[in-house]
Design an enzyme around this catalytic site. Structure first.
Site, mmCIF file in Angstrom:
data_model
loop_
_atom_site.group_PDB
_atom_site.id
_atom_site.type_symbol
_atom_site.label_atom_id
_atom_site.label_comp_id
_atom_site.label_asym_id
_atom_site.label_seq_id
_atom_site.Cartn_x
_atom_site.Cartn_y
_atom_site.Cartn_z
ATOM 1 C CG ASP A 255 58.931 1.261 -28.098
ATOM 2 O OD1 ASP A 255 58.329 1.472 -27.036
ATOM 3 O OD2 ASP A 255 59.898 1.935 -28.472
ATOM 4 C CG ASP B 245 55.242 0.808 -24.234
ATOM 5 O OD1 ASP B 245 55.330 0.465 -25.426
ATOM 6 O OD2 ASP B 245 56.153 1.383 -23.624
ATOM 7 C CB CYS C 132 57.058 4.548 -23.008
ATOM 8 S SG CYS C 132 58.523 5.549 -22.832
#
Length: 635
Positions: free
Chosen positions: A32, A231, A70
């Site tokens: 993140d 990610d 994700c």
């Protein structure tokens, strides 16, 4: 037996020799966070370790994670295919790998690599046997055989969305000095969350530094190619979950030691910044190219390093499907300067109420500012309904992506170019995300979504793409074609006809009331949901009672599958006060039921909790990976 032993020894020797001629590969990943690092020019950031790696290696200026959340992003990574082509685009869904394909670590293991993942997986594709040598909190390259090359991932979770709102917190960065982007209100809560985000990125950088020091101490740095990347974009609202540049752009720094510089990207050089467009779908073929294995044709990315590296591509692509309990379909494209978004469900805001996102203080205060009429036009885009069918932003003059240029005549040529790129990719990869999620699984029974999508009899993509585009164009002159689509033999065409009428509000319903009344009893429950949603929201007092009753039935998980129940509950939630007559009936609906996979299990309960005034439950929110139950993972 003696002969067999000799043959096995010979094979083992050949494999060892084959493997010994390969570099080690280390991936340091973090959760993140976008390119908010010193090496990317962010002077507020404190990231000395990745900055030092970039100084001796190279960073890519424009990298997209393909998905802004994700599970979908990692599904892209593991397969080397776009999840809209494999059916894995929806958050915490589950489907099958296409027939005849492999996850990339399987190729590396066949080439003699010791492959470890520490420790998050979170794929929306069922993992076949033999993907990793070890995938757990104990996975480490140290456990390989002597002389065996390794591929190792270490994933840092400290920068995850859940950590931005954790209190109490020991501050590193001063909230008063943080830059607040134009789309966020400048409030103490927003400043605190942004500053805390920078603090967590600092910790992720420190974690990377420890791993790099460990590699150096083991004497392996000279033979290890290193990648550092995140990610998807930051965990802040309008970054995570939204497929514009702020949700998709990630840092990516690579280092190829002198021994392996011949495998580096052609433009590689110490301290250089590459303009090459890269996205997560490119990483699997790049790994194979680095170890000398030609990427299979079914991989949809392009290798940017190694023996089989390709020329730079003109575009990279993003997508958004269902985000937890909220259904959406968005596709995005960038050429590095302009960002284009195609909203196939423009009647829904960018900020659909994903319960987990509202746990962040910034989300709540931002929504209140909008509701109170205190949000600026730039801050209101996220919340407004409907959103624009097409969005076009110039990152050069508008890095916060708050000035939509799609309707500007001077940008018509750029808009057409980007729209064509999006449509061409959809046709090339056979984008199955244009089907309702339940319809996709139904059509894929006995095969996989990918294989179903490549059979034009099962999935007439060109016709469905045209229908979806027509429905979501918001053009008034499309109503005649939408009405005609209700008579089509394909469920998806009828679905998009009903959705297109819904999107056009009262005008659409009045023009197609007869068609909607029939579609409300369609053989497809997804067509039924769309038709009854339109009648309940935009119909008259005569239409609404029957439509509400039908939606309650469709939302009953004991009577219909989880996908139909989720769709109906989303529709009911969108009705607001118009759903009051069924409020008591909603309290009797089951929050549990049969599901094709446990990953779907909590979404109906969250929707019902929101509708019935309860608090949604988050089984895995903020829980450290080591304490999670098997199969669980952070979002």
């Amino acid at each position: 037996m003696k002969l067999l032993s000799i043959l096995l020894s010979a094979f083992s020797f050949q494999l060892s020799a084959f493997a010994a001629d390969r570099p080690n590969i280390l991936w340091l990943t973090s959760e993140d966070h976008g390119p908010h690092m010193g090496c990317y020019g962010d002077t507020f950031a404190t990231t000395p370790n990745v900055d030092a790696l970039a100084a001796k290696g190279m960073l890519f200026k424009r990298v997209w994670s393909n998905a802004p959340v994700c599970a979908a992003a990692r599904t892209t990574l593991i397969a080397g295919m776009y999840p809209p082509s494999t059916g894995g685009e929806h958050m915490r869904s589950m489907t099958q790998m296409p027939k005849g394909t492999k996850m990339y670590p399987q190729f590396l293991r066949e080439a003699g690599y010791y492959c470890t993942n520490n420790s998050k997986e979170d794929y929306n594709l069922k993992k076949p046997e033999g993907v990793w040598d070890l995938s757990s909190g104990n996975a480490h390259w140290k456990n390989r055989k002597d002389g065996q090359p390794f591929f190792a991932i270490f994933n840092e979770t400290c920068s995850h969305e859940s950590q931005l709102r954790k209190r109490p917190h020991e501050a590193i960065h001063d909230p008063a000095k943080v830059r607040v982007p134009a789309y966020h209100p400048d409030t103490p809560e927003v400043r605190q969350d942004w500053a805390q985000y920078y603090d967590q990125v600092t910790l992720a950088d420190a974690s990377a530094g420890k791993r790099l020091a460990e590699l150096e101490a083991a004497g392996l740095a000279a033979d290890t190619i290193i990648f550092y990347y995140a990610d998807h974009g930051s965990g802040m609202p309008r970054n995570k979950r939204w497929p514009c540049n702020s949700g998709l752009q990630v840092p990516m720094v690579v280092y190829f030691p002198p021994n392996w510089k011949h495998l580096a990207p052609k433009e590689y050089g110490a301290g250089l910044k590459s303009d090459r467009l890269v996205s997560f779908v490119d990483l699997a073929p790049t790994l194979l190219s680095i170890i000398g294995v030609q990427p299979p044709e079914w991989m949809q990315g392009h290798a940017f390093a190694g023996k089989f590296q390709t020329e730079p591509q003109p575009f990279v692509y993003g997508f958004r499907g269902r985000m937890d309990e909220r259904i959406d379909t968005v596709r995005s494209v960038t050429d590095g300067r302009f960002v284009y978004l195609r909203n196939f469900m423009p009647h829904l805001s960018q900020a659909q109420h994903v319960s987990y996102q509202f746990e962040t203080p910034s989300t709540r205060v931002w929504r209140k500012a909008f509701d109170d009429g205190k949000a600026t036009p730039e801050q209101s885009i996220f919340w407004k309904e409907p959103k624009d069918a097409e969005e076009l932003y110039d990152l050069q003059s508008d890095p916060d992506e708050v000035h939509n240029l799609a309707a500007k005549p001077e940008h018509a040529e750029t808009l057409a170019k980007m729209r064509t790129a999006q449509e061409n990719l959809a046709l090339k990869i056979r984008d199955v995300g244009l089907l309702p999620e339940g319809e996709m699984h139904q059509r894929s029974e006995g095969t996989t979504p990918y294989d179903m999508g490549h059979d034009d009899k099962l999935y007439p993509l060109a016709r469905i793409l045209k229908a979806a585009g027509n429905a979501s164009s918001m053009k008034p002159d499309a109503i005649a074609d939408l009405k005609a689509g209700f008579a089509d033999s394909d469920n998806a065409i009828r679905y998009w006809s009903a959705m297109g009428i819904l999107m056009r509000g009262t005008t659409g319903v009045e023009a197609a009331r007869q068609e909607l009344a029939k579609a409300a009893r369609d053989s497809s429950t997804h067509v039924q949901v769309a038709a009854n949603w339109a009648l309940a929201k935009h119909g008259n007092d005569y239409d609404r009672p029957a439509a509400l009753t039908k939606l309650v039935n469709l939302a009953n998980w004991s009577q219909h599958n989880v996908f139909t129940a989720m769709s109906a509950l989303n529709a009911i939630d969108d009705l607001g006060d118009k759903a009051k007559p069924i409020a008591e009936q909603l309290k009797t609906l089951p929050a549990k039921g049969e599901s094709p996979d446990g990953r779907f299990a909590g979404y109906v309960a969250r929707l019902l909790a929101g509708l019935n005034g309860g608090k949604p439950a988050f089984e895995d929110a903020g829980e450290p990976p080591s304490k999670k139950k098997k199969g669980k993972g952070k979002k």
